[in-house]
Design a protein around this motif. Structure first.
Motif, short mmCIF file in Angstrom:
data_model
loop_
_atom_site.label_atom_id
_atom_site.label_comp_id
_atom_site.label_asym_id
_atom_site.label_seq_id
_atom_site.Cartn_x
_atom_site.Cartn_y
_atom_site.Cartn_z
N ILE A 149 1.40 0.49 -8.65
CA ILE A 149 1.89 -0.21 -6.93
C ILE A 149 1.22 0.03 -6.40
O ILE A 149 0.12 0.93 -6.07
CB ILE A 149 3.21 0.88 -6.42
N SER A 150 0.45 -0.74 -5.53
CA SER A 150 -0.53 -0.94 -3.88
C SER A 150 -0.42 -0.35 -2.65
O SER A 150 0.39 -0.96 -2.48
CB SER A 150 -1.54 -2.24 -4.39
N TYR A 151 -1.08 0.51 -2.22
CA TYR A 151 -0.73 0.89 -1.04
C TYR A 151 -2.08 0.16 -0.24
O TYR A 151 -3.24 0.12 -0.43
CB TYR A 151 -1.22 2.54 -0.67
N PRO A 152 -2.13 0.12 1.43
CA PRO A 152 -3.24 -0.27 2.26
C PRO A 152 -4.42 0.72 2.79
O PRO A 152 -3.47 1.89 2.69
CB PRO A 152 -2.41 -0.70 3.13
N PRO A 197 -0.56 7.97 0.18
CA PRO A 197 -0.76 6.56 0.83
C PRO A 197 -0.53 6.95 3.07
O PRO A 197 -1.40 5.88 2.99
CB PRO A 197 0.93 6.05 0.51
N LYS A 198 -0.09 7.80 3.43
CA LYS A 198 0.22 6.93 4.75
C LYS A 198 -1.74 7.86 5.20
O LYS A 198 -2.02 6.98 6.42
CB LYS A 198 1.26 8.50 5.42
N ALA A 201 -3.56 4.53 4.64
CA ALA A 201 -3.33 3.35 5.81
C ALA A 201 -3.81 3.78 6.38
O ALA A 201 -3.98 3.02 7.29
CB ALA A 201 -1.74 3.31 5.53
#
Length: 285
Positions: A149-152, A197-198, A201
């Motif tokens: 799963i990719s995250y920005p 992730p947060k 991002a």
């Protein structure tokens, strides 16, 4: 002629042991050209045989998986990713071989299927996932099937790789790890990985610094890397998050201010400011 570029990767991302990885825009490039027999150029002499070349072994694996006769090729290599430094050099070889085979094979596999073959060859997904998909990727295994799963990632973040002149093999880095871990250390990582992730991002450096506090592998591997503690202390005083890249010996700084480079030049290590990579790229010439 087929050409393939595969990015370097920084695995673990501190608290994401064997799970997380980020692609960086340092890359190895490969060429594949149909030939009467398999041959190699650009590789060190010891890797110019079908028995020792990991690109070829990965290439061969796909044809075996598909049940097709192997298409012989001339394999070329031009490398920028340092070997045994924790930047995914072996993963780049695997990904290149697997994707090249899919290009020349009659039956085609999806990117997700190719990713799973890469994981099988590598043994774990943290490096091959970002090499395949690019960016920041989290992976897990479900019913013998790897999923990613990719995250920005914020464009404001800069990734500074500190690359020592000495290698650290994955095998040696694995041997440095304890056989048992405490629930407290596991909880420490779980409570932090959920927020990564947060932090990436949003580009929140202060949050990243708080999250980059691994208890599962860095306390043990750091002892194998000269300068690790000193550079870590520098980052703690600055607006920068710090981690071992993969299993080392490269160390990774995530920051918004490249001024920290002046403070670590005294170690006389190679320093590269990198951006997030896009993953494997194929094109024809």
């Amino acid at each position: 002629m087929l050409r393939i570029k595969v990015n370097a990767t920084s695995a673990n991302v501190c608290v994401g042991f064997d799970v997380l990885g980020i692609a960086l825009n340092l890359a190895n490039e490969f060429s594949f050209e149909k030939a009467k027999e398999v041959s190699f150029f650009g590789f060190e002499k010891e890797y110019c045989s079908t028995r020792s070349n990991l690109v070829y072994k990965s290439y061969e694996k796909v044809f075996s998986y598909l049940g097709e006769a192997l298409v012989p090729v001339k394999i070329g290599f031009k490398g920028e990713i340092p070997v045994s430094r924790g930047l995914g050099s072996s993963s780049s070889l695997i990904v290149a071989g697997v994707f090249a085979a899919n290009y020349f094979a009659t039956k085609k596999l999806s990117k997700d299927e190719l990713f799973n073959i890469c994981c099988e060859l590598e043994g774990h997904p943290d490096n091959v996932a970002p090499a395949v998909y690019g960016g920041f990727v989290a992976s897990y295994k479900e019913n013998n099937n790897y999923k990613a799963i990719s995250y920005p990632i914020s464009n404001d973040l800069k990734f500074i790789a500190i690359i020592p002149p000495f290698p650290l093999s994955t095998n040696a880095a694995r041997k440095a790890l304890p056989e048992k871990l405490s629930y407290a250390d596991i909880t420490n990582n779980l409570s932090r990985i959920i927020h990564l992730p947060k932090a990436l991002a949003s580009g929140d450096i202060q949050l990243l610094k708080e999250l980059f506090n691994d208890k599962l592998h860095e306390p043990y591997r750091g002892k194998l890397i000269k300068g690790y503690l000193e550079i870590k202390r520098i980052c703690e005083k600055e607006n920068a998050a710090f981690a071992i890249s993969g299993s080392g010996s490269t160390m990774l700084i995530i920051t918004k201010d490249e001024g920290i480079i002046e403070k670590i030049k005294k170690f006389n290590y190679s320093i590269k400011t990198l951006e997030v990579g896009n993953g494997v790229t194929l094109w024809e010439e």
